[in-house]
Design an enzyme around this catalytic site. Structure first.
Site, PDB file in Angstrom:
ATOM      1  N   ASP A 252       1.120  -1.005   0.199  1.00 48.71           N
ATOM      2  CA  ASP A 252       0.233  -0.091  -0.252  1.00 48.71           C
ATOM      3  C   ASP A 252       0.535   0.847   0.198  1.00 48.71           C
ATOM      4  O   ASP A 252       2.259   1.409  -0.084  1.00 48.71           O
ATOM      5  CB  ASP A 252      -0.454   0.028   1.500  1.00 48.71           C
TER       6      ASP A 252
ATOM      7  N   LYS B 124      -3.433   4.370  -3.337  1.00 49.57           N
ATOM      8  CA  LYS B 124      -3.975   5.169  -4.100  1.00 49.57           C
ATOM      9  C   LYS B 124      -3.198   6.321  -4.667  1.00 49.57           C
ATOM     10  O   LYS B 124      -1.729   6.187  -3.959  1.00 49.57           O
ATOM     11  CB  LYS B 124      -4.701   6.193  -3.027  1.00 49.57           C
TER      12      LYS B 124
ATOM     13  N   MET C 233      -9.854   6.971  10.410  1.00 50.94           N
ATOM     14  CA  MET C 233     -10.388   8.110   8.870  1.00 50.94           C
ATOM     15  C   MET C 233     -11.473   8.681   8.725  1.00 50.94           C
ATOM     16  O   MET C 233     -12.248   8.256   8.096  1.00 50.94           O
ATOM     17  CB  MET C 233     -10.797   6.702   8.206  1.00 50.94           C
TER      18      MET C 233
HETATM   19  N1  SAH Z   1      -3.927  -1.004   9.387  1.00 53.72           N
HETATM   20  C1  SAH Z   1      -4.127  -0.005   9.936  1.00 53.72           C
HETATM   21  C2  SAH Z   1      -5.336   1.408   9.538  1.00 53.72           C
HETATM   22  C3  SAH Z   1      -5.801   0.905   7.961  1.00 53.72           C
HETATM   23  S1  SAH Z   1      -6.844   2.680   7.478  1.00 53.72           S
HETATM   24  C4  SAH Z   1      -3.748   0.363  11.077  1.00 53.72           C
HETATM   25  O1  SAH Z   1      -3.849  -0.562  12.025  1.00 53.72           O
HETATM   26  O2  SAH Z   1      -2.989   1.066  11.624  1.00 53.72           O
HETATM   27  C5  SAH Z   1      -5.999   4.111   7.732  1.00 53.72           C
HETATM   28  C6  SAH Z   1      -6.488   5.174   8.675  1.00 53.72           C
HETATM   29  O3  SAH Z   1      -5.354   4.492  10.132  1.00 53.72           O
HETATM   30  C7  SAH Z   1      -6.587   6.745   8.295  1.00 53.72           C
HETATM   31  O4  SAH Z   1      -7.575   6.501   7.967  1.00 53.72           O
HETATM   32  C8  SAH Z   1      -6.189   7.223   9.307  1.00 53.72           C
HETATM   33  O5  SAH Z   1      -6.778   7.117  10.520  1.00 53.72           O
HETATM   34  C9  SAH Z   1      -5.170   5.976   9.735  1.00 53.72           C
HETATM   35  N2  SAH Z   1      -3.882   5.347  10.017  1.00 53.72           N
HETATM   36  C10 SAH Z   1      -2.824   5.107   9.848  1.00 53.72           C
HETATM   37  N3  SAH Z   1      -1.494   5.795  10.086  1.00 53.72           N
HETATM   38  C11 SAH Z   1      -1.539   6.990  10.574  1.00 53.72           C
HETATM   39  C12 SAH Z   1      -0.402   7.465  11.529  1.00 53.72           C
HETATM   40  N4  SAH Z   1       0.289   7.387  11.097  1.00 53.72           N
HETATM   41  N5  SAH Z   1      -1.249   8.328  11.286  1.00 53.72           N
HETATM   42  C13 SAH Z   1      -2.531   8.970  12.096  1.00 53.72           C
HETATM   43  N6  SAH Z   1      -3.705   8.104  11.266  1.00 53.72           N
HETATM   44  C14 SAH Z   1      -2.995   7.003  10.647  1.00 53.72           C
END
Ligand code: SAH
Length: 491
Positions: A33, A55, A170
């Protein structure tokens, strides 16, 4: 043949698990990703196939069905397939769906958990998602859907009543609706709330307010994705616990110009001080193969770098020999890190100058009776010690154990270096090579490990902002950088 559903963590490369790094290093195919840590793939095999399925810019995500097909196709043909996702693969990462597809297709798979953003981003912001006094539970939810639509999959009233921290992934786009629904559901509008953008990445930002104010604050401060929204009393703890921002190099970006193999150490130290590190590995060392020298023939062996130590021991080892080859000879070193590398091999150096400079070693040896000396190190290395010894009639053999070869920087790296607050030079050649890679010395402040390196930096027409004075090693270099950061400056 196995597909590994691997979590890459929230963004800080240091938060990647050992298992994830091992798998990346061995993978035939890596399907990844966009939100993966900087450099996450740098350990991949040169011949690994890297497939990007995130994306592109603001564009569309590749449909999940296509990703599923890719997984199955590669899973059937390649030995090791890594499906690399941000955070944890099973937390809002569609890892569950992909596992179902693999199971359905009869393909062996394994799940490698990662540090999830919902816990890590708050942690880096100084907010514990649970706390004995103020939060005995935490709920993770997706704020992806419009909460005001009747078909919302989430029961916002139940969530409003949830007795603990709400951690929303998100949710930035729907923040207004989410906070509204929670307040309508009875959650106090003055309950502490926090928004953490790009948690654990360089440039992490945190906003603290209340359920009632966080949305307008976020708009005013232009907060955007990716961000974690947090609702609950724990958000107020940041005031006391914030630790990242209090570090001496917080908000300071530093480009590190050591050879790739060594950059990690300096980078790690700088990161620990809060700096954002840009690795610009312009040089790489290559060992020169050859027979091990007969150390018995010399009164003294001079080693001037850890690479030299490694090279000499590699040659000894190739001939089935070890540290005992040093039994009848004394050893002089230049530099604390050389001394350490040697100590690591079980040998205590006899002559260690206090400053990292060949001149100092020559001075130290002035009254030592010597007939025959071996100076072992870099091809085309500095000849200070050799010259000084030969001048007094000592027979000196010079042995080239390794050479440094230039590694070109791509334009993206170069741009990152140009934009950095600081560039560190741990050797004269790293300065020359960075110049060869296109760096013009304008913009970042330059920090040098010692006088010899500074001299070359100035020859290139650049200014040295700070130079290591006491110790000409990594400690000294870092101290010089910290000095300059603290120095008051007109702006
Ligand atoms: N599998 C991922 C989440 C994927 S969904 C996990 O476990 O972290 C994607 C969402 O994760 C983003 O929209 C945001 O809300 C959050 N996210 C991912 N990385 C982030 C980061 N470094 N800081 C803040 N939010 C983050």
């Amino acid at each position: 043949m196995t597909v590994y559903l691997v979590g890459a963590g929230p963004g800080d490369p240091e938060l990647m698990t050992k298992r994830s790094l091992d798998l990346i290093a061995s993978a035939d195919v890596i399907i990844h990703d966009r939100l993966i840590p900087d450099g996450a793939l740098s350990g991949a095999r040169g011949d690994a196939e890297l497939v990007f399925v995130g994306k592109q810019g603001g564009g569309e995500q590749i449909p999940q069905s296509e990703i599923d097909q890719l997984l199955v196709r590669h899973g059937q043909s390649a030995e090791t397939v890594v499906r690399l996702k941000g955070g944890d693969p099973f937390v809002f990462g569609r890892g569950g769906e992909e596992a179902e597809v693999l199971a359905g297709a009869g393909i062996a798979f394994e799940v490698v958990p990662g540090v999830t953003a919902g816990i890590a981003a708050p942690a880096y912001a100084g907010i514990p998602v649970t706390h004995r006094d103020s939060a005995s539970s935490v709920a993770f939810l997706t704020g992806h859907e419009d909460p005001t639509k009747p078909e919302s999959a989430l029961d916002w009233e139940a969530l409003a009543a949830f007795p603990g921290t709400l951690c929303v992934y998100m949710g930035v786009r729907q923040l207004e609706g989410i906070t509204q629904r929670l307040i309508e559901g009875g959650r106090p509008s003055d309950q502490p709330a926090a928004l953490i953008q790009r948690g654990t990445w360089p440039g992490q930002r945190t906003l603290v307010g209340t359920l009632g104010t966080i949305h307008s604050l976020a708009v005013a401060e232009r907060f955007g994705a990716p961000a974690i929204a947090l609702f609950g009393p724990v958000a107020a703890l940041r005031e006391r616990i914030a630790w990242l921002e209090s570090r001496p190099l917080y908000g300071v970006s530093v480009a590190v110009t050591r050879a790739r193999a060594q950059a990690g150490k300096l980078g790690g130290r700088l990161r620990a001080l809060g700096a954002t590190v840009i690795e610009a590995p312009v040089i790489r060392t290559e060992q020169i193969p050859g027979p091990a020298p007969d150390l018995e023939r010399y009164d003294l062996v001079v080693l001037s770098s850890p690479n030299g130590v490694a090279g000499l021991f590699a040659r000894l080892s190739a001939e089935g020999r070890d540290a005992r080859a040093f039994a009848n000879t004394k050893v002089g070193v230049v530099g604390g890190i050389t001394e350490q590398a040697l100590a690591h091999q079980g040998i205590r150096a006899d002559y260690v100058p206090r400053r990292w400079a060949g001149e100092e070693l020559a001075t130290l040896l002035v009254d030592v009776p010597l007939e025959r000396v071996l100076v072992a190190g870099a091809k085309h290395g500095r000849e200070t010690v050799t010259d000084a010894l030969r001048a007094r009639g000592v027979e000196v053999d010079v042995l080239a154990l390794y050479e440094t070869v230039v590694e070109p920087l791509d334009s993206e790296r170069l741009a990152a270096v140009n934009a950095a607050d600081y560039v560190t030079f741990a050797s004269a050649s790293s300065a020359r090579n960075l110049a060869a890679a296109g760096f013009e010395g304008v913009g970042p402040r330059l920090v040098s490990i010692g006088p010899a390196t500074s001299e070359v930096v100035r020859e290139l027409g650049w200014d040295v902002a700070s130079e290591a004075t006491e110790q000409h090693d990594l400690d000294g270099l870092i101290a010089a950088l910290l000095d300059d950061v603290k120095r008051p400056r007109q702006s």
